[in-house]
Motif scaffolding. Structure first.
Motif, PDB file in Angstrom:
ATOM      1  N   PRO A 157      33.009  62.645  35.070  1.00  0.00           N
ATOM      2  CA  PRO A 157      31.689  63.180  34.693  1.00  0.00           C
ATOM      3  C   PRO A 157      30.563  62.702  35.619  1.00  0.00           C
ATOM      4  O   PRO A 157      29.656  63.476  35.940  1.00  0.00           O
ATOM      5  N   LEU A 158      30.635  61.434  36.071  1.00  0.00           N
ATOM      6  CA  LEU A 158      29.601  60.946  36.997  1.00  0.00           C
ATOM      7  C   LEU A 158      29.658  61.696  38.325  1.00  0.00           C
ATOM      8  O   LEU A 158      28.621  62.013  38.909  1.00  0.00           O
ATOM      9  N   HIS A 159      30.883  61.996  38.772  1.00  0.00           N
ATOM     10  CA  HIS A 159      31.016  62.797  39.993  1.00  0.00           C
ATOM     11  C   HIS A 159      30.417  64.190  39.782  1.00  0.00           C
ATOM     12  O   HIS A 159      29.702  64.710  40.658  1.00  0.00           O
ATOM     13  N   ASN A 160      30.688  64.784  38.626  1.00  0.00           N
ATOM     14  CA  ASN A 160      30.159  66.121  38.347  1.00  0.00           C
ATOM     15  C   ASN A 160      28.634  66.132  38.330  1.00  0.00           C
ATOM     16  O   ASN A 160      28.004  67.120  38.706  1.00  0.00           O
ATOM     17  N   LEU A 161      28.038  65.006  37.897  1.00  0.00           N
ATOM     18  CA  LEU A 161      26.578  64.924  37.835  1.00  0.00           C
ATOM     19  C   LEU A 161      25.945  64.558  39.166  1.00  0.00           C
ATOM     20  O   LEU A 161      24.933  65.130  39.564  1.00  0.00           O
ATOM     21  N   PHE A 162      26.539  63.574  39.855  1.00  0.00           N
ATOM     22  CA  PHE A 162      25.881  62.999  41.033  1.00  0.00           C
ATOM     23  C   PHE A 162      26.687  63.098  42.331  1.00  0.00           C
ATOM     24  O   PHE A 162      26.143  62.838  43.400  1.00  0.00           O
ATOM     25  N   TRP A 164      30.712  61.933  44.025  1.00  0.00           N
ATOM     26  CA  TRP A 164      31.454  60.673  43.984  1.00  0.00           C
ATOM     27  C   TRP A 164      30.825  59.598  44.866  1.00  0.00           C
ATOM     28  O   TRP A 164      30.835  58.421  44.519  1.00  0.00           O
ATOM     29  N   SER A 166      27.566  59.129  45.599  1.00  0.00           N
ATOM     30  CA  SER A 166      26.378  58.594  44.918  1.00  0.00           C
ATOM     31  C   SER A 166      26.763  57.743  43.711  1.00  0.00           C
ATOM     32  O   SER A 166      26.087  56.767  43.390  1.00  0.00           O
ATOM     33  N   THR A 167      27.843  58.102  43.053  1.00  0.00           N
ATOM     34  CA  THR A 167      28.315  57.330  41.898  1.00  0.00           C
ATOM     35  C   THR A 167      28.816  55.955  42.328  1.00  0.00           C
ATOM     36  O   THR A 167      28.471  54.936  41.724  1.00  0.00           O
TER      37      THR A 167
END
Length: 195
Positions: A157-162, A164, A166-167
């Protein structure tokens, strides 16, 4: 005094549980990242598998060595802190990788960081808790299993938002905070072994 002893033991357990959670979460971020790494860096499936294998093999080799070194030469607490910081920094460095050889070097650094935790933590808990070891090891083990299990559910989900990269750039932050907590607030007693 019994109250201060109880507080010290709780600090050790809770800090190491938190550390174990992050340690094992980081140990399982590579598998869900592999499709992204393959696409972003144009890796072959062999190269992707090679990264996982070399990382796990080095960790297997280093675990007993780190356990031995802490008993004969170095302080457990210092090894845990340096290893945990190395782990967090190396996961952050993954965000900068552009080539296969860089991934290999970074994942080997991650393996070094990962290999410093378990031998030190289990020894520290064993010395701190003279009774109820099964229950204490159970709580400690559960925190690691939880981190390992949640890694894909956190990283994707963090990859989908930002994305990989940036995460991962901020992966050093939890390791820095927990290392400071361990350094400042937790006392780990250790018997010296001469040989």
């Amino acid at each position: 005094n019994l109250s201060s002893l109880t507080k010290r033991l709780k600090r050790i357990l809770l800090t190491l549980m938190l550390m174990h959670f992050i340690n094992d979460l980081y140990s399982n971020i590579l598998p869900p990242l592999l499709p992204l790494l393959i696409a972003s860096l144009n890796l072959s499936h062999f190269e992707a598998g090679f990264i996982i294998t070399t990382s796990n093999l080095l960790s297997a080799i280093l675990n007993p060595l780190m356990g031995h070194l802490s008993e004969v030469r170095f302080e457990r607490k210092l090894i845990m802190i340096l290893g945990f910081l190395t782990l967090g920094i190396s996961v952050s460095l993954l965000s900068l990788a552009e080539e296969f050889w860089q991934l290999i070097l970074i994942t080997l650094l991650m393996s070094f960081g990962l290999s410093t935790y378990h031998p030190q933590a289990l020894s520290a808990l064993s010395e701190a808790y003279k009774t109820s070891k099964g229950k204490i090891f159970g709580f400690h083990g559960a925190s690691g299993a939880l981190g390992f299990s949640l890694a894909p559910l956190i990283i994707v989900p963090l990859h989908n938002l930002f994305g990989w990269r940036s995460t991962l750039i901020y992966a050093f932050v939890p390791s820095l905070i927990i290392s400071l907590i361990l350094w400042k607030f937790v006392t780990i007693k250790q018997e010296k072994i001469l040989e």
